[in-house]
Motif scaffolding. Structure first.
Motif, PDB file in Angstrom:
ATOM      1  N   ASP A 159      39.166  26.956  32.809  1.00 34.52           N
ATOM      2  CA  ASP A 159      40.501  27.539  32.749  1.00 34.52           C
ATOM      3  C   ASP A 159      40.343  28.912  32.113  1.00 34.52           C
ATOM      4  O   ASP A 159      40.286  29.035  30.891  1.00 34.52           O
ATOM      5  CB  ASP A 159      41.442  26.661  31.920  1.00 34.52           C
ATOM      6  CG  ASP A 159      42.816  27.302  31.767  1.00 34.52           C
ATOM      7  OD1 ASP A 159      43.066  28.316  32.456  1.00 34.52           O
ATOM      8  OD2 ASP A 159      43.627  26.820  30.961  1.00 34.52           O
ATOM      9  N   GLN A 160      40.260  29.919  32.957  1.00 35.22           N
ATOM     10  CA  GLN A 160      39.959  31.254  32.463  1.00 35.22           C
ATOM     11  C   GLN A 160      41.204  32.096  32.206  1.00 35.22           C
ATOM     12  O   GLN A 160      41.095  33.253  31.803  1.00 35.22           O
ATOM     13  CB  GLN A 160      39.057  31.979  33.461  1.00 35.22           C
ATOM     14  CG  GLN A 160      37.711  31.299  33.633  1.00 35.22           C
ATOM     15  CD  GLN A 160      36.767  32.130  34.471  1.00 35.22           C
ATOM     16  OE1 GLN A 160      36.755  33.340  34.362  1.00 35.22           O
ATOM     17  NE2 GLN A 160      35.978  31.469  35.298  1.00 35.22           N
ATOM     18  N   THR A 161      42.374  31.540  32.432  1.00 35.58           N
ATOM     19  CA  THR A 161      43.576  32.341  32.285  1.00 35.58           C
ATOM     20  C   THR A 161      43.951  32.592  30.830  1.00 35.58           C
ATOM     21  O   THR A 161      44.625  33.565  30.521  1.00 35.58           O
ATOM     22  CB  THR A 161      44.755  31.656  32.993  1.00 35.58           C
ATOM     23  OG1 THR A 161      44.936  30.345  32.429  1.00 35.58           O
ATOM     24  CG2 THR A 161      44.489  31.542  34.482  1.00 35.58           C
ATOM     25  N   THR A 162      43.506  31.711  29.918  1.00 34.77           N
ATOM     26  CA  THR A 162      43.898  31.823  28.514  1.00 34.77           C
ATOM     27  C   THR A 162      42.698  31.607  27.611  1.00 34.77           C
ATOM     28  O   THR A 162      41.951  30.625  27.775  1.00 34.77           O
ATOM     29  CB  THR A 162      44.991  30.795  28.165  1.00 34.77           C
ATOM     30  OG1 THR A 162      46.081  30.937  29.079  1.00 34.77           O
ATOM     31  CG2 THR A 162      45.489  30.998  26.743  1.00 34.77           C
ATOM     32  N   ASN A 163      42.519  32.522  26.657  1.00 31.56           N
ATOM     33  CA  ASN A 163      41.494  32.388  25.607  1.00 31.56           C
ATOM     34  C   ASN A 163      40.095  32.175  26.163  1.00 31.56           C
ATOM     35  O   ASN A 163      39.284  31.461  25.558  1.00 31.56           O
ATOM     36  CB  ASN A 163      41.851  31.255  24.638  1.00 31.56           C
ATOM     37  CG  ASN A 163      43.090  31.571  23.826  1.00 31.56           C
ATOM     38  OD1 ASN A 163      43.473  32.725  23.703  1.00 31.56           O
ATOM     39  ND2 ASN A 163      43.721  30.547  23.275  1.00 31.56           N
ATOM     40  N   PHE A 164      39.791  32.787  27.302  1.00 35.27           N
ATOM     41  CA  PHE A 164      38.432  32.765  27.845  1.00 35.27           C
ATOM     42  C   PHE A 164      37.836  34.158  27.650  1.00 35.27           C
ATOM     43  O   PHE A 164      38.435  35.150  28.068  1.00 35.27           O
ATOM     44  CB  PHE A 164      38.454  32.393  29.330  1.00 35.27           C
ATOM     45  CG  PHE A 164      37.087  32.058  29.872  1.00 35.27           C
ATOM     46  CD1 PHE A 164      36.544  30.799  29.691  1.00 35.27           C
ATOM     47  CD2 PHE A 164      36.333  33.012  30.546  1.00 35.27           C
ATOM     48  CE1 PHE A 164      35.281  30.484  30.192  1.00 35.27           C
ATOM     49  CE2 PHE A 164      35.071  32.719  31.035  1.00 35.27           C
ATOM     50  CZ  PHE A 164      34.541  31.443  30.854  1.00 35.27           C
ATOM     51  N   PRO A 165      36.675  34.277  27.015  1.00 39.66           N
ATOM     52  CA  PRO A 165      36.231  35.580  26.494  1.00 39.66           C
ATOM     53  C   PRO A 165      35.673  36.563  27.518  1.00 39.66           C
ATOM     54  O   PRO A 165      35.367  37.690  27.151  1.00 39.66           O
ATOM     55  CB  PRO A 165      35.154  35.191  25.490  1.00 39.66           C
ATOM     56  CG  PRO A 165      34.623  33.896  25.998  1.00 39.66           C
ATOM     57  CD  PRO A 165      35.788  33.181  26.606  1.00 39.66           C
ATOM     58  N   GLU A 166      35.522  36.162  28.789  1.00 38.05           N
ATOM     59  CA  GLU A 166      35.025  37.095  29.790  1.00 38.05           C
ATOM     60  C   GLU A 166      35.998  37.162  30.959  1.00 38.05           C
ATOM     61  O   GLU A 166      36.421  36.137  31.486  1.00 38.05           O
ATOM     62  CB  GLU A 166      33.637  36.687  30.286  1.00 38.05           C
ATOM     63  CG  GLU A 166      32.548  36.831  29.234  1.00 38.05           C
ATOM     64  CD  GLU A 166      31.173  36.506  29.781  1.00 38.05           C
ATOM     65  OE1 GLU A 166      31.093  36.097  30.952  1.00 38.05           O
ATOM     66  OE2 GLU A 166      30.197  36.662  29.037  1.00 38.05           O
ATOM     67  N   MET A 167      36.321  38.365  31.340  1.00 33.50           N
ATOM     68  CA  MET A 167      37.231  38.591  32.456  1.00 33.50           C
ATOM     69  C   MET A 167      36.545  39.546  33.418  1.00 33.50           C
ATOM     70  O   MET A 167      36.095  40.616  33.006  1.00 33.50           O
ATOM     71  CB  MET A 167      38.544  39.216  31.969  1.00 33.50           C
ATOM     72  CG  MET A 167      39.156  38.552  30.760  1.00 33.50           C
ATOM     73  SD  MET A 167      40.551  39.513  30.101  1.00 33.50           S
ATOM     74  CE  MET A 167      40.690  38.782  28.456  1.00 33.50           C
ATOM     75  N   ALA A 168      36.473  39.186  34.678  1.00 30.40           N
ATOM     76  CA  ALA A 168      35.808  40.039  35.657  1.00 30.40           C
ATOM     77  C   ALA A 168      36.544  39.954  36.986  1.00 30.40           C
ATOM     78  O   ALA A 168      37.006  38.885  37.385  1.00 30.40           O
ATOM     79  CB  ALA A 168      34.350  39.626  35.836  1.00 30.40           C
ATOM     80  N   GLY A 169      36.667  41.074  37.658  1.00 30.58           N
ATOM     81  CA  GLY A 169      37.331  41.103  38.952  1.00 30.58           C
ATOM     82  C   GLY A 169      37.823  42.494  39.270  1.00 30.58           C
ATOM     83  O   GLY A 169      37.639  43.441  38.501  1.00 30.58           O
ATOM     84  N   ARG A 170      38.469  42.631  40.416  1.00 28.47           N
ATOM     85  CA  ARG A 170      38.972  43.940  40.831  1.00 28.47           C
ATOM     86  C   ARG A 170      40.388  44.210  40.327  1.00 28.47           C
ATOM     87  O   ARG A 170      40.791  45.353  40.222  1.00 28.47           O
ATOM     88  CB  ARG A 170      38.963  44.042  42.362  1.00 28.47           C
ATOM     89  CG  ARG A 170      37.562  44.146  42.964  1.00 28.47           C
ATOM     90  CD  ARG A 170      37.646  44.498  44.451  1.00 28.47           C
ATOM     91  NE  ARG A 170      36.330  44.648  45.025  1.00 28.47           N
ATOM     92  CZ  ARG A 170      35.642  43.659  45.588  1.00 28.47           C
ATOM     93  NH1 ARG A 170      36.172  42.443  45.627  1.00 28.47           N
ATOM     94  NH2 ARG A 170      34.444  43.872  46.099  1.00 28.47           N
ATOM     95  N   GLN A 171      41.139  43.151  40.049  1.00 29.30           N
ATOM     96  CA  GLN A 171      42.553  43.326  39.731  1.00 29.30           C
ATOM     97  C   GLN A 171      42.901  42.549  38.470  1.00 29.30           C
ATOM     98  O   GLN A 171      43.528  41.495  38.512  1.00 29.30           O
ATOM     99  CB  GLN A 171      43.415  42.873  40.914  1.00 29.30           C
ATOM    100  CG  GLN A 171      43.132  43.670  42.186  1.00 29.30           C
ATOM    101  CD  GLN A 171      43.990  43.219  43.355  1.00 29.30           C
ATOM    102  OE1 GLN A 171      44.854  42.365  43.223  1.00 29.30           O
ATOM    103  NE2 GLN A 171      43.741  43.796  44.517  1.00 29.30           N
ATOM    104  N   ILE A 172      42.511  43.106  37.344  1.00 33.18           N
ATOM    105  CA  ILE A 172      42.709  42.428  36.062  1.00 33.18           C
ATOM    106  C   ILE A 172      43.826  43.089  35.267  1.00 33.18           C
ATOM    107  O   ILE A 172      43.863  44.315  35.121  1.00 33.18           O
ATOM    108  CB  ILE A 172      41.415  42.437  35.227  1.00 33.18           C
ATOM    109  CG1 ILE A 172      40.390  41.468  35.843  1.00 33.18           C
ATOM    110  CG2 ILE A 172      41.679  42.067  33.777  1.00 33.18           C
ATOM    111  CD1 ILE A 172      39.083  41.439  35.117  1.00 33.18           C
ATOM    112  N   ARG A 173      44.728  42.255  34.771  1.00 30.81           N
ATOM    113  CA  ARG A 173      45.667  42.648  33.730  1.00 30.81           C
ATOM    114  C   ARG A 173      45.530  41.640  32.601  1.00 30.81           C
ATOM    115  O   ARG A 173      45.779  40.450  32.788  1.00 30.81           O
ATOM    116  CB  ARG A 173      47.101  42.688  34.254  1.00 30.81           C
ATOM    117  CG  ARG A 173      47.374  43.821  35.245  1.00 30.81           C
ATOM    118  CD  ARG A 173      48.867  43.948  35.545  1.00 30.81           C
ATOM    119  NE  ARG A 173      49.123  45.085  36.421  1.00 30.81           N
ATOM    120  CZ  ARG A 173      49.544  44.979  37.680  1.00 30.81           C
ATOM    121  NH1 ARG A 173      49.766  43.782  38.207  1.00 30.81           N
ATOM    122  NH2 ARG A 173      49.764  46.058  38.409  1.00 30.81           N
ATOM    123  N   ALA A 174      45.121  42.135  31.448  1.00 34.35           N
ATOM    124  CA  ALA A 174      44.909  41.264  30.287  1.00 34.35           C
ATOM    125  C   ALA A 174      46.074  41.407  29.319  1.00 34.35           C
ATOM    126  O   ALA A 174      46.787  42.420  29.323  1.00 34.35           O
ATOM    127  CB  ALA A 174      43.601  41.625  29.596  1.00 34.35           C
TER     128      ALA A 174
END
Length: 760
Positions: A249-264
């Motif tokens: 479940d990478q939508t919340t409290n996951f320390p790595e975000m990767a992709g073309r269309q990210i809004r954190a």
């Protein structure tokens, strides 16, 4: 930091510091219509330009270019009513953009991860705002965001943007980091973005885009003044990555975000009036470099101290020219113009000298500052000549940066329009040659080998694959049926070739001088004596039959028409005047340029020329005829130069949001204003002469890097007294129409005696 600031203050001459020129800088000038300036926080030549964005428009609509995008090259339009966030990179005054990186927006209430629309800002994280609640200063921007009752404040060091957001009480306070922002700029596309949560207050990552610059990567380090309680992101992934995303479940409290269309997003609880601060550092090399920049430049959290330091840096640079004027508006116009000339080129290296090269490898700048953002088709005309007077060390470093670009180029070409380790190939000519020649001819050879620079210029001018050069070298002109904008290219190549010849002569390279002085005469090959205009010629040697001297499209010109470009022989103005019928006829031609009436169709066919930027058929909003008013100095009516210059100044420059009559183009429009206000202008960079005009200041003192001063005084100055009755240089009568670079750099004083009537 405070100790540094005090030491800096006391090191300046008391008179200059007392003037405090930063108070006259109004960065809001040029933010409306086509000025394309940004109002946000930056320092002189800074790598970070932290500024508000007022819209996010798609580059294309229904598969076609969206013309409204053009308004947002700097991200901000004064007439807009909403702000979508604050991003860290911007061009100043350009007609394209590629930036708007790393947008941050504070919000309260239910989390929304789309920007919303200008007519319904509540549908996203966008907010309404009022100019009554907006403060715009050098190195400082403040605005109240109405939707969440949040006070946003921005300042910056060279490589670090500093945010300060004052929140109301809330258990739903958010900081949004949008890595998709800026995609509307020039069709910019994210190749990849990456965000890593290092701990509960430190974020690192990068953004890689392919737009105007094909391979641009920017790294960042972002730190909060307070730990966040929760975080997450939204990422629209394609099928290739969906399987990976199902594992966690990478939508919340996951320390790595990767992709073309990210809004954190990052969540906080806030008390009434609580300030959440963010330091956001950039690097061209790595997240490690961004962290080093952050910790070196802004180690603490004192927002006001960083703001003060930034404004002191501006005061230091602006104080290189002290002026006296009759009206405060003139002070505002002058110092804001000087401010705009110091926005670019921009620093492009970490504090340890590391930077990404054109070869996409990492390099170290040894003994110089590496710069980027070279809008050379614009800035060779007046901006870089201004730097040779007021910023010679920086300009020498800019030349060094161009030579490093050349060394890293597989084509072995100097930059044409380059930024962020990319060559955009925008506009025409090879005007690095002009910048380098102007520096060498004026003795500004610091940190680079002049002979190697000359070889780089010559090799650039011989690169046959570039933009019609093969035809130019074979035929002596660029044929319109083989390569468009052919007249403009022929004329600009010939001028650059003359620049090469001057350097070759100075350095004793007779072989190169003979080669390029011959090429510098190629302007003759596109002059049509039957019409009196420069005219496109075909590959069979005949002039093109269809010819409209007023049209700006399809006639062999770029950002100009036959009237404007037929004046473009800056290297041989006297010969050009003779070719066009002699002094009397040419004077009449110039008069017509400034007084004729253009049909409505002229404005309908071009997006970047507005009526505000045109006087008669003289297009001040674009650059090709910026020298035109000074050409009367080569006729029997030099008083008309004085008249025209003093007419252009108040028409094209005003202390208001719509106060620029065209794109500022990385400071070129503003450099024209500075020179013309002081009473002289570099008609032909590469020459050591400046044509005299009519100063609009009462007096000015130029503080030169060599420790000397050059003073300008206008006796009997007034709005009506625009004509020069006589001139004195260093106390002696001066009967020439030109001063030299040495006249300025050796120190001294020029006095203009002004009059209401022309001395004919």
């Amino acid at each position: 930091m405070r100790r540094f600031s005090l030491a800096l203050l006391f090191s300046w001459p008391a008179l200059l510091f007392a003037q405090n020129p930063v108070k006259y800088v109004k960065p809001i000038i040029g933010t409306e219509k086509m000025g394309h300036t940004y109002p946000g926080a930056t320092v002189p030549f800074g790598m970070v330009q932290l500024s508000p964005e007022t819209d996010t428009l798609p580059y294309e609509m229904n598969g076609k270019y969206n013309p409204d995008v053009y308004k947002y090259c700097a991200g901000y339009q004064y007439t807009d009513k909403t702000i979508v966030g604050f991003s860290h990179t911007h061009f100043s005054g350009t007609g394209h953009s590629d930036l708007g990186d790393f947008l941050i927006m504070p919000t309260v209430g239910p989390l929304q991860l789309n920007p919303g629309t200008a007519d319904k800002p509540e549908s996203g994280y966008r907010s309404r705002f009022s100019h009554e609640n907006e403060t715009v200063e050098a190195a400082y921007y403040k605005v109240k965001l109405d939707e969440g009752n949040i006070l946003a404040e921005l300042t910056a060091s060279n490589r670090v943007g500093f945010h300060q957001y004052t929140f109301p009480q809330s258990d739903q306070a958010h900081i949004i980091l949008d890595l998709m922002a800026g995609i509307y700029n020039y069709g910019n596309k994210n190749v990849w973005t990456f965000v890593r949560v290092e701990n509960d207050s430190l974020i690192t990552g990068y953004r890689q885009t392919s737009g105007w610059a094909r391979t641009r990567t920017v790294y960042f380090a972002m730190t909060f003044s307070k730990p966040f309680k929760k975080y997450g992101h939204q990422n629209n992934v394609n099928d290739v990555y969906k399987g990976f995303y199902r594992k966690f479940d990478q939508t919340t409290n996951f320390p790595e975000m990767a992709g073309r269309q990210i809004r954190a997003w990052f969540d906080f609880n806030t008390q009434p009036g609580e300030k959440i601060k963010i330091k956001f550092a950039l690097s061209p090399v790595s997240t490690e470099g961004a962290l080093l920049n952050l910790r070196t430049e802004i180690p603490g959290w004192d927002f006001d101290a960083v703001k003060q330091q930034g404004q002191e840096l501006w005061n230091k640079e602006l104080s290189k020219v002290s002026i006296k004027t009759a009206a405060e508006d003139d002070m505002i116009n002058f110092y804001t113009a000087l401010y705009h000339t110091y926005l670019s080129p921009t620093t492009y290296m970490d504090v340890d000298g590391g930077y990404r090269g054109l070869d996409q490898l990492n390099h170290k700048a040894e003994g110089f500052t590496n710069y980027t953002t070279f809008s050379l088709w614009d800035t060779y005309r007046a901006l870089h000549p201004l730097f040779n007077i007021l910023q010679p060390q920086r300009n020498a470093d800019m030349v060094r940066s161009m030579l490093e670009h050349y060394n890293q180029s597989v084509h072995k070409m100097l930059p044409v329009w380059s930024h962020y380790a990319n060559e955009n190939w925008c506009m025409i000519g090879y005007h690095s040659v002009s910048v380098i020649a102007d520096a060498i001819m004026k003795g500004n050879i610091k940190g680079y080998d002049a002979n190697k620079a000359l070889e780089a210029c010559a090799n650039t001018a011989r690169y046959k694959k570039y933009d019609g050069l093969e035809y130019y070298m074979q035929l002596g002109y660029v044929p319109e049926d083989k390569n468009s904008s052919s007249v403009s290219k022929t004329l600009e190549y010939a001028y650059d070739d003359w620049c090469i010849a001057q350097v070759a002569k100075k350095l004793g390279r007779t072989d190169l001088y003979d080669e390029f002085i011959k090429r510098s005469l190629n302007y003759r090959n596109v002059f049509d004596a039957s019409t009196g205009f420069m005219r496109p010629k075909m590959s069979d040697g005949k002039f093109r039959k269809e010819f409209d001297v007023l049209s700006t499209h399809g006639q062999g010109y770029i950002e100009g028409n036959a009237w404007n470009y037929s004046l473009y022989v800056p290297q041989y103005p006297a010969e050009m005047i003779e070719m066009m019928g002699g002094k009397k006829q040419f004077t009449g031609h110039l008069d017509s340029l400034f007084t004729m009436h253009l049909p409505d169709e002229f404005f309908a066919e071009t997006e970047d020329i507005t009526r505000e930027g045109i006087i008669g058929n003289y297009v001040h909003g674009n650059e090709p005829a910026h020298h035109a008013a000074y050409l009367y100095n080569w006729t029997d009516a030099p008083w008309k130069t004085q008249e025209r210059v003093r007419m252009i100044l108040p028409k094209m420059y005003k202390p208001s949001s719509d106060g620029l009559g065209g794109n500022d183009d990385c400071g070129q429009m503003s450099a024209w204003y500075i020179f013309s206000s002081l009473g002289f202008y570099p008609v032909c960079p590469g020459s050591v002469e400046y044509a005299l005009g009519s100063p609009s200041v009462q007096s000015a003192i130029l503080q030169l890097e060599n420790g000397k001063t050059f003073q300008v005084e206008a006796v009997n100055q007034s709005a009506a007294n625009v004509y020069v009755r006589k001139v004195e240089l260093n106390g002696q009568p001066f009967n020439k129409r030109f001063i030299t670079h040495d006249d300025i750099m050796n120190g001294g004083k020029i006095v203009f005696y002004m009059d209401r009537k022309p001395k004919k």
